[in-house]
Design an enzyme around this catalytic site. Structure first.
Site, mmCIF file in Angstrom:
data_model
loop_
_atom_site.group_PDB
_atom_site.id
_atom_site.type_symbol
_atom_site.label_atom_id
_atom_site.label_comp_id
_atom_site.label_asym_id
_atom_site.label_seq_id
_atom_site.Cartn_x
_atom_site.Cartn_y
_atom_site.Cartn_z
ATOM 1 N N HIS A 186 -4.464 1.444 7.448
ATOM 2 C CA HIS A 186 -3.119 2.038 7.461
ATOM 3 C C HIS A 186 -3.019 3.180 6.448
ATOM 4 O O HIS A 186 -2.522 4.269 6.768
ATOM 5 C CB HIS A 186 -2.101 0.923 7.163
ATOM 6 C CG HIS A 186 -0.678 1.371 7.093
ATOM 7 N ND1 HIS A 186 0.298 0.893 7.935
ATOM 8 C CD2 HIS A 186 -0.046 2.250 6.262
ATOM 9 C CE1 HIS A 186 1.457 1.473 7.642
ATOM 10 N NE2 HIS A 186 1.274 2.289 6.624
ATOM 11 N N GLU A 187 -3.502 2.931 5.231
ATOM 12 C CA GLU A 187 -3.374 3.947 4.172
ATOM 13 C C GLU A 187 -4.298 5.132 4.425
ATOM 14 O O GLU A 187 -3.913 6.285 4.179
ATOM 15 C CB GLU A 187 -3.629 3.334 2.795
ATOM 16 C CG GLU A 187 -2.683 2.201 2.397
ATOM 17 C CD GLU A 187 -1.207 2.495 2.632
ATOM 18 O OE1 GLU A 187 -0.794 3.665 2.512
ATOM 19 O OE2 GLU A 187 -0.464 1.547 2.954
ATOM 20 N N GLN A 233 3.096 9.959 0.994
ATOM 21 C CA GLN A 233 4.374 9.218 1.027
ATOM 22 C C GLN A 233 5.243 9.502 -0.188
ATOM 23 O O GLN A 233 6.416 9.142 -0.200
ATOM 24 C CB GLN A 233 4.122 7.713 1.123
ATOM 25 C CG GLN A 233 3.520 7.296 2.466
ATOM 26 C CD GLN A 233 3.362 5.802 2.536
ATOM 27 O OE1 GLN A 233 2.371 5.257 2.087
ATOM 28 N NE2 GLN A 233 4.365 5.124 3.069
ATOM 29 N N CYS A 292 5.838 -0.040 7.043
ATOM 30 C CA CYS A 292 5.452 1.074 6.184
ATOM 31 C C CYS A 292 6.655 1.454 5.333
ATOM 32 O O CYS A 292 7.781 1.504 5.837
ATOM 33 C CB CYS A 292 5.038 2.257 7.059
ATOM 34 S SG CYS A 292 4.589 3.733 6.139
ATOM 35 N N LEU A 293 6.427 1.742 4.056
ATOM 36 C CA LEU A 293 7.547 2.082 3.171
ATOM 37 C C LEU A 293 8.268 3.351 3.625
ATOM 38 O O LEU A 293 9.433 3.554 3.293
ATOM 39 C CB LEU A 293 7.063 2.235 1.727
ATOM 40 C CG LEU A 293 6.568 0.948 1.054
ATOM 41 C CD1 LEU A 293 6.142 1.221 -0.378
ATOM 42 C CD2 LEU A 293 7.617 -0.150 1.093
ATOM 43 N N HIS A 350 -2.764 7.571 6.777
ATOM 44 C CA HIS A 350 -1.764 8.461 6.167
ATOM 45 C C HIS A 350 -2.402 9.764 5.682
ATOM 46 O O HIS A 350 -1.758 10.818 5.711
ATOM 47 C CB HIS A 350 -1.105 7.780 4.963
ATOM 48 C CG HIS A 350 0.081 6.920 5.292
ATOM 49 N ND1 HIS A 350 1.212 7.421 5.887
ATOM 50 C CD2 HIS A 350 0.315 5.594 5.089
ATOM 51 C CE1 HIS A 350 2.106 6.432 6.042
ATOM 52 N NE2 HIS A 350 1.584 5.316 5.568
ATOM 53 N N GLY A 403 0.833 -1.192 0.000
ATOM 54 C CA GLY A 403 0.000 0.000 0.000
ATOM 55 C C GLY A 403 0.868 1.242 0.000
ATOM 56 O O GLY A 403 2.014 1.206 0.465
HETATM 57 CO CO CO Z 1 2.477 3.501 5.477
#
Ligand code: CO
Length: 151
Positions: free
Chosen positions: A130-131, A51, A88-89, A134, A46
């Site tokens: 999660h997304e 991000q 998380c990236l 953000h 995701g």
């Molecule tokens: Co994330």
């Protein structure tokens, strides 16, 4: 299609509230394609627009089934509870246990501005939560119950 620079934990852009998408134009499509490629390249499931430094309410998700794009998503129903390890990236090599609902229903728009609803359980429910977080400037580390050592 192009890769975008992923923003990491020190970056202010990760902690800001994103703006609603109003124009469902070609630029949005390019952003979503770039986000998808950037996510796949980094082996993520995701990615949210902040991000990659864009403060817009847009996310891409792919847990290995379908490519999902959520524009202006709103979680309208949740049930149950799951606890699992999350990453998380934007936080390389950080892992932690996070509690999430086991089921979510989300209302969103596709890249053409058409509204739809999507239901998800387990990993998909986790990814949606999660997304969506953000987009409100919330990162998963604020939900972590226990950090897990990366191996
Ligand atoms: Co994330």
């Amino acid at each position: 299609m192009a890769l975008r620079q992923v923003r990491y934990k020190e970056d202010d852009v990760l902690y800001k509230e994103c703006k609603e998408v109003k124009k469902f134009d070609e630029k949005l499509g390019i952003l979503l394609d770039d986000m998808y490629d950037t996510m796949k390249k980094a082996n993520g499931v995701g990615l949210a627009a902040p991000q990659v430094g864009i403060l817009k309410r847009a996310v891409v998700i792919d847990i290995g089934e379908d490519r999902i794009e959520l524009i202006n998503p709103q979680i309208i129903e949740t049930s149950g509870l799951q606890t699992g390890t999350e990453g998380c990236l934007s936080f390389p090599n950080v892992w932690g246990e996070v509690e999430r609902p086991n089921y979510v229903k989300v209302k969103a728009f596709d890249r053409y501005g058409k509204e739809f609803e999507l239901e998800g359980e387990e990993l998909l429910a986790r990814a949606i939560c999660h997304e969506c977080d953000h987009l409100d400037g919330i990162v998963f580390t604020s939900h972590v119950i226990r950090f897990v050592d990366p191996e």
